[in-house]
Structures are given as structure tokens and as C-alpha cells.
Design a protein around this motif. Structure first.
Motif, PDB file in Angstrom:
ATOM      1  N   TYR A 100       0.863  -1.069  -0.188  1.00  0.00           N
ATOM      2  CA  TYR A 100      -0.004   0.049  -0.137  1.00  0.00           C
ATOM      3  C   TYR A 100       0.963   1.022  -0.209  1.00  0.00           C
ATOM      4  CZ  TYR A 100      -3.747   3.040   1.676  1.00  0.00           C
ATOM      5  OH  TYR A 100      -4.886   3.833   1.776  1.00  0.00           O
ATOM      6  N   ILE A 104       1.222   4.214  -2.830  1.00  0.00           N
ATOM      7  CA  ILE A 104       1.071   5.500  -2.647  1.00  0.00           C
ATOM      8  C   ILE A 104       2.452   6.450  -3.048  1.00  0.00           C
ATOM      9  CG2 ILE A 104       0.701   7.276  -0.852  1.00  0.00           C
ATOM     10  CD1 ILE A 104      -1.223   5.394   0.524  1.00  0.00           C
ATOM     11  N   SER A 107       2.765   6.724  -6.829  1.00  0.00           N
ATOM     12  CA  SER A 107       2.060   7.629  -7.257  1.00  0.00           C
ATOM     13  C   SER A 107       2.203   9.159  -6.843  1.00  0.00           C
ATOM     14  CB  SER A 107       0.407   7.390  -7.098  1.00  0.00           C
ATOM     15  OG  SER A 107       0.220   7.950  -6.015  1.00  0.00           O
ATOM     16  N   LEU A 111       3.083  12.170  -9.625  1.00  0.00           N
ATOM     17  CA  LEU A 111       2.597  13.312  -9.358  1.00  0.00           C
ATOM     18  C   LEU A 111       3.508  14.570  -9.294  1.00  0.00           C
ATOM     19  CD1 LEU A 111      -0.659  13.639  -9.397  1.00  0.00           C
ATOM     20  CD2 LEU A 111      -0.300  13.976  -6.906  1.00  0.00           C
ATOM     21  N   PHE A 122      -6.598  19.755 -15.286  1.00  0.00           N
ATOM     22  CA  PHE A 122      -7.394  18.915 -14.452  1.00  0.00           C
ATOM     23  C   PHE A 122      -8.336  19.885 -13.315  1.00  0.00           C
ATOM     24  CE2 PHE A 122      -7.263  17.491  -9.896  1.00  0.00           C
ATOM     25  CZ  PHE A 122      -8.181  16.653 -10.010  1.00  0.00           C
ATOM     26  N   LEU A 149       1.066  19.092  -3.107  1.00  0.00           N
ATOM     27  CA  LEU A 149       1.047  17.958  -2.247  1.00  0.00           C
ATOM     28  C   LEU A 149       2.308  16.911  -2.333  1.00  0.00           C
ATOM     29  CD1 LEU A 149      -0.879  17.200  -0.334  1.00  0.00           C
ATOM     30  CD2 LEU A 149      -2.083  15.790  -1.923  1.00  0.00           C
TER      31      LEU A 149
ATOM     32  N   LEU B  27      -4.851   7.735   1.513  1.00  0.00           N
ATOM     33  CA  LEU B  27      -5.689   7.328   0.301  1.00  0.00           C
ATOM     34  C   LEU B  27      -5.888   8.594  -0.505  1.00  0.00           C
ATOM     35  CD1 LEU B  27      -6.648   4.629  -0.794  1.00  0.00           C
ATOM     36  CD2 LEU B  27      -9.084   5.586   0.294  1.00  0.00           C
ATOM     37  N   SER B  28      -6.418   9.533  -0.040  1.00  0.00           N
ATOM     38  CA  SER B  28      -6.880  10.580  -0.933  1.00  0.00           C
ATOM     39  C   SER B  28      -5.590  11.124  -1.588  1.00  0.00           C
ATOM     40  CB  SER B  28      -7.463  11.783   0.170  1.00  0.00           C
ATOM     41  OG  SER B  28      -6.716  12.336   0.775  1.00  0.00           O
ATOM     42  N   ALA B  29      -4.308  11.339  -0.833  1.00  0.00           N
ATOM     43  CA  ALA B  29      -3.249  11.869  -1.674  1.00  0.00           C
ATOM     44  C   ALA B  29      -2.962  10.958  -2.800  1.00  0.00           C
ATOM     45  CB  ALA B  29      -2.165  11.929  -0.753  1.00  0.00           C
ATOM     46  N   GLY B  30      -2.920   9.524  -2.599  1.00  0.00           N
ATOM     47  CA  GLY B  30      -2.421   8.461  -3.308  1.00  0.00           C
ATOM     48  C   GLY B  30      -3.420   8.469  -4.533  1.00  0.00           C
ATOM     49  N   LEU B  32      -4.899  10.807  -5.811  1.00  0.00           N
ATOM     50  CA  LEU B  32      -5.370  12.113  -6.840  1.00  0.00           C
ATOM     51  C   LEU B  32      -4.555  11.777  -8.126  1.00  0.00           C
ATOM     52  CD1 LEU B  32      -5.861  15.055  -6.748  1.00  0.00           C
ATOM     53  CD2 LEU B  32      -3.507  15.395  -5.797  1.00  0.00           C
ATOM     54  N   LEU B  33      -3.662  11.040  -8.089  1.00  0.00           N
ATOM     55  CA  LEU B  33      -2.982  10.684  -9.608  1.00  0.00           C
ATOM     56  C   LEU B  33      -4.051  10.066 -10.542  1.00  0.00           C
ATOM     57  CD1 LEU B  33      -0.497  10.663 -11.548  1.00  0.00           C
ATOM     58  CD2 LEU B  33      -0.091   8.336 -10.619  1.00  0.00           C
ATOM     59  N   LEU B  35      -7.239  10.291 -10.162  1.00  0.00           N
ATOM     60  CA  LEU B  35      -8.318  11.162 -10.465  1.00  0.00           C
ATOM     61  C   LEU B  35      -7.960  12.112 -11.391  1.00  0.00           C
ATOM     62  CD1 LEU B  35     -11.099  12.178  -8.971  1.00  0.00           C
ATOM     63  CD2 LEU B  35      -9.667  14.034  -7.871  1.00  0.00           C
ATOM     64  N   VAL B  36      -6.653  12.555 -11.507  1.00  0.00           N
ATOM     65  CA  VAL B  36      -6.006  13.565 -12.676  1.00  0.00           C
ATOM     66  C   VAL B  36      -6.166  12.776 -13.820  1.00  0.00           C
ATOM     67  CG1 VAL B  36      -4.085  14.404 -13.497  1.00  0.00           C
ATOM     68  CG2 VAL B  36      -4.609  14.874 -11.038  1.00  0.00           C
ATOM     69  N   PHE B  39      -9.870  12.309 -15.027  1.00  0.00           N
ATOM     70  CA  PHE B  39     -10.516  13.725 -15.632  1.00  0.00           C
ATOM     71  C   PHE B  39      -9.761  14.116 -16.760  1.00  0.00           C
ATOM     72  CE2 PHE B  39     -12.976  14.084 -12.133  1.00  0.00           C
ATOM     73  CZ  PHE B  39     -13.859  14.890 -12.559  1.00  0.00           C
ATOM     74  N   LEU B  40      -8.573  13.744 -17.068  1.00  0.00           N
ATOM     75  CA  LEU B  40      -8.010  13.799 -18.603  1.00  0.00           C
ATOM     76  C   LEU B  40      -8.594  12.984 -19.609  1.00  0.00           C
ATOM     77  CD1 LEU B  40      -4.222  14.569 -17.891  1.00  0.00           C
ATOM     78  CD2 LEU B  40      -5.938  16.131 -18.145  1.00  0.00           C
ATOM     79  N   MET B 272       1.885  14.347 -20.018  1.00  0.00           N
ATOM     80  CA  MET B 272       1.604  13.596 -18.886  1.00  0.00           C
ATOM     81  C   MET B 272       2.448  12.148 -19.405  1.00  0.00           C
ATOM     82  SD  MET B 272      -0.765  13.420 -15.983  1.00  0.00           S
ATOM     83  CE  MET B 272      -1.211  11.929 -14.767  1.00  0.00           C
TER      84      MET B 272
END
Ligand SMILES: Nc1ncnc2c1ncn2[C@@H]1O[C@H](COP(=O)(O)OP(=O)(O)OP(=O)(O)O)[C@@H](O)[C@H]1O
Ligand SMILES: [Mg+2]
Lengths: 284, 295, 289
Positions: A100, A104, A107, A111, A122, A149, B27-30, B32-33, B35-36, B39-40, B272
Motif C-alpha cells: 500500500y 502511494i 503515485s 504526480l 485537471f 502535495l 488514500l486521498s493523496a495517493g 489524486l493521480l 483522479l487526474v 479527468f484527463l 503526462m
């Protein structure tokens, strides 16, 4: 003969290295000198506080500073808790090879490399349109939060990892729970690193332009709420230089203000970090 | 062990909450990618399904009003500018690192490094502005029109040089001093030591820096936008104006609708993809170094 | 001489736990402490990465006694100490098997309340590990965390603890100074005070003097001796002279084919004067290890 060629090679290399250093120093000094030369004369308290007139050719940058401040604040207010929580989770609750955590971390690494203009795309699609926030300071700040972030998390995580394992062991040996260890012992010890992370993020957010063009917009009025569109300093420079004939003088001064702000923030951060380390480590 | 059990109970409840909130934040930080990317893709979808990705390469030009969206000139512009700047910045950055570590006296070395760090912190819009008002007129006087691929390459070089220099310096500093000492003991001259010992042993760090610099050059927007002229064309020489993918997005996003907008998002996806490729390469290299060190 | 005859009153005051029955008959003339097993390890084995570093240890640690663990480097003494307060749980690859009891409490049971266990078993490490805060805060944190906040008497609790380790006079004027500014010996005593404020029953000391100069080392050693009777002390030391000076019982660990084992255990007198095992004899006389 061989000795001669060797000497020539050594001298050549030395010249090359010194030449490189000079050739980089010149444009640097030129850039800074140019900003100071053209920007300094107009710089005054009035310029910093006044409203822009005539598309920014005249007047000051008051509302633009306010918008920048708001955008950056939104960004930090959102990014800080998420960044801190994630960094803590990564450093204290996952092992290096943990699936896990690795996911993270990976990613976040990717990012960190995503171009800011892509964040702009975005942000425009997600915050402005899907969430219906429109061109606003809020959209801009949220977009920047996504952007800073990774850098925030990495520095904060590193500052937690830098704390010696002995601290964790001795806290555990005292029967202090993991949560209390984190909050009472690791967190205060990591504050300098935390601060550095924040400053780096703040600086990056403040310097950013591309991600803001189509999220927070161009409007140079004094913002009345977070839902107003607001123009950041960097966008002001861009707009004056590219779209406003005769905007260069004010663009110079604005650029000087921006660079000055970034520099001050950085100096401030290293000062605090220094002070903190001396306080904690040197005998008094 | 029932002593204080009530305290412990509430403790474990808070611990539980604490851990889960950390997990949620991570989880929300991970996520994010993801999500980006989602959306693209979501925004690119209309064009991808209705017209097809191949068309951005085969259309006859970039004429959004005529529904013709050829991205190849922008792709070539992006690649030329990035590669040109890396060819300049890589040797300059590495030489700067060598300057700091081997050639400069300590005092100079310190200030030179500070200067490079400062350079790294200057916003790209300021670089672009300086390029626009100083560099472009200089180039125009030499060979009109001025805003050109060359201007873009020069500005990008200044911008990515700190990345390369700082990473190179870090990896050179990490080399065991024994290497250098033993090379000197063998009677190798300074440059021979650098050429035969320092550069080969720190090559992975140097490459990492170059890949990260390349990633930054590919994604740079503002500076390029301000100095490159933004003419959609395949440049025939270095003084021709060009338009990059990033500049294209920045220029047209404000009024793009429908397929036009979709194509801009596709170019975002392309960017990207490129950047992810280079960042992963750099990461793999870094992983290899750590692995090699632990062996 | 039987221990029971020499200390009958202590035995009577105690309820007859199984530990007492299984007590090995030591040939000891000097009995400083209650002959009750405070910690009992049976068949205890420890492994890192599935690689065993300590096997089949059967050891009892007496209440109120100072037990010294000696042996060459890497034979698993620290690992053994860390299994007693289950600090081994913090090392992901570490597995502890066998039986380990503190009085009647099964230390290794998954249900054991670790925070409470560690509160009752204090530990000091080789390197002084003060928290990077003020001296006062170093003592306050454990107190607060265990819900012991005698609001009125916090200051006096801290004072008592510091006096107990002989640090009070040295630091009473700078309680609000960073603890890291103290000398190594002072830091180590602060660590001890930090463990003592929680009123533990057992103290685990992992080479507490090895990072200190001889003077500080002497101060800490005297301090440890003064704890005899009040606490059950387990001390790891490489300093045999120190072990001889302060310990009531000695256990010798040895690494046999890379796996740590308990070679011999007994009263200090027994171990130093009439060891049974040849390794013990050799180690004591300095011939090996
Ligand atoms: N975290 C760990 N991971 C893997 N192996 C470990 C770990 N800690 C200790 N070991 C191994 O376990 C064995 C015993 O280590 P331990 O620290 O208990 O020895 P020790 O008797 O305390 O030695 P010393 O006298 O040097 O302190 C050693 O071989 C060591 O390499
Ligand atoms: Mg040890």
C-alpha cells in the motif's frame, strides 16, 4: 611530449570548468540586475497597496497581492493536513516494502513530475466545471494544493524518517502509545522539516502561473470572497508582458516583488530551521 | 492487568480513529493521480471516440475553426526545445557541479551553490519575462525575428540547469573520498581523476538529474510561451518561432469548446505520458543505485 | 544452605506460587532478595527473518534482585531484554516463541496490554535516549500519557524522581532547558528517572554504562545498586568487574553456531567462584569472549 599534452589537457579542463561557471553566472547576474535596475525605481509602498489602473500599466498591485495571498492560503490550508497525514502514514505506519505504501509513494513520485499546465487542465475540468466552482480563488488554490502535495509529503516524510529509531523505541519502552509517540515526540521533533516542506510548497505555489491561468482567472479587482476570480502575481507579470503594450515597467516591479517575496520566505525558513536546531542540539 | 483499563480502552479507540484518519488522508493523496488521469481521459473522451486518436497526427494542420487538429508541429516543437536545452544544460550542469566540488575555492563554491539554488527558485514567468525583454531583442538583432526555438532553448537551459547541477553535485559528494584519494595517490591528474573515476562512478546520479531535467523541460509552459513566438510550424532552423504542446494549451484553453477542448486535453495526456516515462526512468535508476549500494 | 531457612519471613508473606516450588536450589550464601521468580522464561526462542538468534532459554529473574546478563557480542542479550517488554513487536521481522511470564501474567499472549506491561517494566538503552525537549517535559510526557497527572504534585513527583537518581541538585535550576544539553551521564540518569516516575516493578538496563566515562559510569552504577530490593533489575553488561560488584545473579549467554543460548545461570558467587560450565569458567577468567 606526453607531459606537454597532459598539461594542455589539464589547463583546457580548468579553463572549461571556470568558463562554464562564468557563463552561468553572467545571465544570472544579468537577470537579477535587470530586475533591480528597471523594477526598483517604481517600487514603493504605494505601488504595493494601490489598485491597478489602465489594465495594469499604471497604479499598483494591491488586489493582486491579496488574491495571491488568498490562493496560496487556500492551497496550504488544504494541502497541509493531507500532506502531514499522508507523510505520517507513510513513515510510521508502512514498512518500506509494504504494498500500500509503495503504491502511494509511486503515485506521488509521478504526480511530482506532472507538468503544472496539466494540473491546470485537471483543475479546470474538476474544480471549475465538475464541482462548479468556476474561475475562482478557491479553484486556483485547490489546484495548487494538488500540485504542491507531492513535494510537501516528501519533505515531511523525510523529516520524520530522519528522527532516530531510538526515540521511538524509548517511547515504546515507557509504554507510550504509538499515537502519543507521534503527536508528542515525533511531531515536535520534526517541526523544522515540516516548516521547510511548507515553505518549499508555499514557494512553489507562489511561483506558479500555468496552473492558474484557467482556474483562478485574470480578474484584477479586489476579491470579495473565495468564489471571486483573482489574479495572482505571476499571472499579472505574464499579462503585462504579453497582452498589455507598455506594461513592462510595472511588470518589472511586480517581478521584483515576487522574487523578493520568494527570497524572503526562503531566508525566513532557513533562519527558523537554524534556530530550532541550535535550540535543540547545541548545549546551552 | 485490569488497572487503568478504562484509560487504555479510550486510548485504543482514539488510536483506531487516528490510524483510520491517516489512512484516509493517505488514500486521498495517493488517489489524486488516478483522479487526474481519469479527468484527463474523461475530457479527451469525445474526440477519442468520435474522431479517433490517429487524426491528431494525420490532419492537415492546426485549424481549430475548421475542425482540423494536427498536433505534430507542437510535438516536434516540444521535443526540439527540450532536447536542445538538455544538450546544453547537461554538460553545463555537470561542469558546474565539478566546479563546485573540485575547482572552486570553498568560499566561491559556497556562493556559487547558493546562486544556483536561487536560480532554481526563480519563477518560470520571471525567466520568460526576462527572455522576452532582454534575450529576444538580442537574438532579433542577430537574426530576426527573435522569438524562436533558440530563445526557448536558452531560457530552458537556464531553468533546468539547477536541477541537473544540484543532483549531480549531490551524487558526486556522495562518492567515497577514498576513490579520489587513491586516484591521486596513483598520480592521476585532477582531470584524469574526474574523467576516469568521478564521472563513471557517479554516472547514475548524473543520469537521474538529466532525466528529471528533461521532464521539467518537457512540461515547462510560461517561459516557452513568452519567448518562442508560438507559430504553429515545423521549424526549419533554430531561429524559427515554434509552438510547444504546453504553450498551445495555455493559449487556447480559455476559449476552446467541444472537440477543440478535447484535443487540448489529449495533448495534456500526451505530455503526462512523456513525463511519467522520464520520471519512472529516473526512479528506476535511483532504485538501481540504492540497490547497488546495499549489495 | 537452603534459601528458605535464611529468609523464612519473606516466604511466609508471599503466597505460594508455582514459581517458588520450581525454584532451583542455588548454593548461595548471600541472599539479598526475595527468592521469588518475578520473570520466568521457558523455552524462549527469538528469531529475526526466520533466522534464530536465541534458543530455548530457561531463565528466572528474582524479585528485588539484580541479575546480570553477560556474554559476547551478538549472542542475543539485547533481544532477550526486548522480548521481556515486548519491544520486539516493533521489529517487523522478529518472532518470539516459548513462554514468558511476569508473575502470573503471560507476557507473550496477544491480549496482553502492552502499554500497561511496559509501564511496569522500565527499560534503559545503551545510548542515552532523551527526547529532544526540556528536562521537565521528558518526565511529564510518560506521566501524562499514563493518566498519572497529579496536578498539584506534578512538580514534586518530578523532583522526587530526579532526587532518586541524584540529578536534582544538578538540574533544578534548568528544568526548562533542553535535555540534550546535559552530559551523557546526566542524560542516562534522566532516562532512568523517566523510567522510575512510572513506578515500574522491573528495570531492564541494556549496557547502561558503556557509553559513559568512568566517573559517570560509577555514578550510574551506584544508582543501580541503590535500586536493589525495590525493583527487579536485569542488567546487560560487558564489564565483568561491574557484574561482580553489583549483581546477585548472573546469566551467561553464548553464541553456539550463530545461535544464542543460555549456558549457565546462578548466583553471582557461584558463577564467579565455582562455575560448572567450562565456557563460564573461561569467560569469567577472561580467556574467551
Ligand atoms: N533488527 C534486527 N534484524 C535482524 N537481526 C538482528 C536485529 N537485531 C539484532 N539482530 C541479530 O540478532 C543477534 C543478536 O543481537 P543482539 O543485539 O540481541 O545481541 P547482543 O547480545 O545484545 O549484542 P551486543 O552485546 O553487541 O549488544 C545478532 O546476530 C544480530 O545480528
Ligand atoms: Mg546489545
Amino acid at each position: 611530449m606526453r607531459l606537454l599534452s597532459k598539461t594542455i589537457r589539464e589547463t583546457g579542463a580548468t579553463l572549461l570548468v571556470w568558463g562554464t561557471a562564468t557563463s552561468i553566472t553572467i545571465p544570472f547576474l544579468w537577470l537579477i540586475g535587470d530586475l533591480l535596475w528597471h523594477g526598483w525605481p517604481q517600487l514603493s509602498l504605494n505601488f504595493v497597496l494601490a489598485l491597478p489602473h489602465n489594465a495594469g500599466r499604471e497604479g499598483g498591485i494591491g488586489p493582486i497581492l491579496v488574491s495571491t495571498g488568498l490562493i496560496v492560503s487556500v492551497c496550504m490550508v488544504v494541502a497541509l493536513p493531507i500532506g502531514l497525514g499522508t507523510a505520517l502514514f507513510l513513515s510510521e505506519y508502512t514498512r518500506n516494502n509494504h504494498m500500500y505504501g509503495r503504491l502511494i509513494r509511486g503515485s506521488l513520485d509521478v504526480l511530482a513530475g506532472v507538468p503544472s499546465i496539466v494540473f491546470g487542465l485537471f483543475g479546470n475540468a474538476f474544480f471549475c466545471q465538475t464541482l462548479g466552482l468556476g474561475f475562482s480563488i478557491l479553484s486556483g488554490g485547490l489546484t495548487l494544493a494538488c500540485m504542491v502535495l507531492p513535494i510537501l509529503i516528501r519533505t515531511v516524510e523525510e523529516s520524520f524518517r530522519a528522527i532516530s529509531q531510538d526515540q521511538r523505541l524509548s517511547a515504546a519502552a515507557l509504554g507510550i502509545s504509538k499515537r502519543a509517540t507521534i503527536l508528542l515526540i515525533l511531531f515536535p521533533a520534526a517541526i523544522p522539516g515540516l516548516l521547510v516542506g511548507c515553505i518549499l510548497g508555499l514557494g512553489r505555489a507562489m511561483a506558479e502561473t500555468a496552473a492558474l491561468i484557467f482556474t483562478s482567472g485574470y480578474v484584477d479587482r479586489m476579491p470579495e470572497s473565495l468564489m471571486d476570480s483573482g489574479r495572482a502575481l505571476s499571472i499579472h507579470i505574464y499579462d503585462l508582458a504579453m497582452n498589455v503594450a507598455g506594461g513592462n515597467p510595472n511588470a518589472y516591479t511586480t517581478a521584483l516583488v515576487l522574487v523578493g517575496l520568494l527570497l524572503t520566505i526562503n531566508l525566513f525558513a532557513s533562519w527558523i530551521a537554524d534556530k530550532w536546531t541550535t535550540l535543540n542540539q547545541l548545549p546551552t | 492487568m485490569t488497572l487503568f483499563s478504562n484509560i487504555i480502552l479510550s486510548h485504543s479507540k482514539i488510536d483506531f480513529l487516528f490510524l483510520w484518519s491517516l489512512r484516509a488522508l493517505a488514500l486521498s493523496a495517493g488517489g489524486l493521480l488516478l483522479l487526474v488521469i481519469v479527468f484527463l481521459f474523461h475530457e479527451s473522451w469525445p474526440y477519442l471516440t468520435q474522431i479517433g486518436l490517429a487524426n491528431v497526427f494525420t490532419d492537415h494542420g492546426w485549424f481549430p475553426t475548421e475542425q482540423s487538429y494536427q498536433l505534430t508541429p507542437m510535438i516536434s516543437g516540444t521535443i526540439l526545445a527540450a532536447c536542445g536545452s538538455i544538450f546544453l544544460a547537461a554538460p553545463l550542469g555537470i561542469l558546474s557541479a565539478l566546479f563546485c566540488h573540485f575547482y572552486a575555492p570553498p568560499f566561491l563554491s559556497y556562493w556559487y551553490r547558493r546562486m544556483i539554488e536561487l536560480l532554481a527558485g526563480i519563477p518560470s514567468v520571471v525567466f520568460g519575462f526576462w527572455g522576452l525583454v532582454v534575450l529576444v531583442p538580442v537574438i532579433a538583432a542577430w537574426h530576426p525575428p527573435g522569438p524562436s526555438l533558440l530563445a526557448g532553448i536558452l531560457i530552458l537551459t537556464l531553468m533546468i540547469l539547477p536541477t541537473i547541477m544540484l543532483i549531480a553535485h549531490a551524487s558526486i559528494r556522495q562518492l567515497p573520498t577514498i576513490y579520489i584519494q587513491s586516484a591521486t595517490a596513483l598520480g592521476l591528474s585532477q582531470w584524469a581523476t574526474i574523467w576516469h573515476i568521478v564521472l563513471p562512478t557517479s554516472r547514475i546520479g548524473l543520469l537521474t538529474g538529466i532525466f528529471l531535467g528533461l521532464a521539467r523541460a518537457l512540461g515547462e509552459t510560461m517561459a516557452i510561451l513568452m519567448v518562442c513566438g508560438n507559430v504553429v510550424q515545423h521549424p526549419s532552423h533554430i531561429f524559427d518561432p515554434i509552438r510547444t504542446l504546453t504553450a498551445n494549451i495555455a493559449l487556447e484553453m480559455a476559449y476552446a469548446v467541444d472537440h477543440h477542448r478535447s484535443v487540448l486535453f489529449i495533448s495534456g495526456l500526451l505530455l503526462m505520458g512523456l513525463v511519467i516515462a522520464f520520471v519512472s526512468l529516473a526512479e528506476i535508476l535511483r532504485y538501481k543505485t540504492t540497490y547497488a549500494l546495499t549489495q | 544452605m537452603d534459601y528458605a531457612e535464611s529468609t523464612p519471613d519473606i516466604r511466609q508473606a508471599q503466597d505460594h506460587s508455582p514459581a517458588i516450588q520450581s525454584w532451583p536450589p542455588y548454593q548461595s550464601t548471600q541472599l539479598c532478595c526475595e527468592p521469588t521468580a518475578h520473570i520466568r522464561a521457558k523455552n524462549l526462542s527469538i528469531a529475526y527473518h526466520k533466522h534464530s538468534v536465541l534458543q530455548n532459554v530457561d531463565l528466572e529473574i528474582n524479585k528485588g534482585c539484580i541479575t546480570a546478563l553477560v556474554g559476547p557480542s551478538g549472542c542475543g542479550k539485547t533481544s532477550f531484554l526486548m522480548s521481556i517488554n515486548r519491544l520486539t513487536d516493533l521489529i517487523p521481522t522478529c518472532r518470539v516463541s516459548g513462554q514468558l511470564h511476569m508473575n502470573e501474567v503471560d507476557i507473550l499472549a496477544p491480549t496482553t496490554n502492552l502499554l500497561l506491561l511496559r509501564r511496569q517494566i522500565g527499560m534503559i538503552f545503551q545510548k542515552p535516549t532523551v527526547f529532544p525537549f526540556t528536562i521537565k517535559k521528558n518526565l511529564e510526557i510518560p506521566l501524562r500519557e499514563h493518566g498519572i497527572h497529579p496536578k498539584t504534585s506534578l512538580a514534586s513527583t518530578i523532583e522526587t524522581a530526579l532526587q532518586q537518581v541524584g540529578l536534582w541538585d544538578e538540574v533544578k535550576d534548568r528544568l526548562n532547558h533542553p535535555a540534550q544539553a546535559l552530559s551523557g551521564g546526566q542524560q542516562q540518569r534522566l532516562c532512568l528517572a523517566r523510567a522510575l516516575v512510572l513506578a515500574p516493578q522491573i528495570l531492564l538496563l541494556d549496557e547502561p554504562c558503556s557509553a559513559l566515562d568512568p566517573i559517570s559510569s560509577g555514578v550510574v552504577e551506584d544508582l543501580i545498586v541503590s535500586l536493589r530490593g525495590q525493583y527487579s533489575v536485569v542488567i546487560v553488561t560487558h564489564n565483568l568487574a561491574q557484574a561482580r560488584r553489583i549483581s546477585d545473579h548472573v546469566a551467561l549467554f553464548w553464541s553456539v553456531d550463530g545461535v544464542g543460548q543460555l549456558i549457565e545461570t546462578g548466583s553471582a558467587q557461584h558463577m564467579f567462584e565455582s562455575p560448572q560450565h567450562e565456557l563460564t569458567a573461561a569467560y569469567i577468567s577472561g580467556a574467551r569472549g
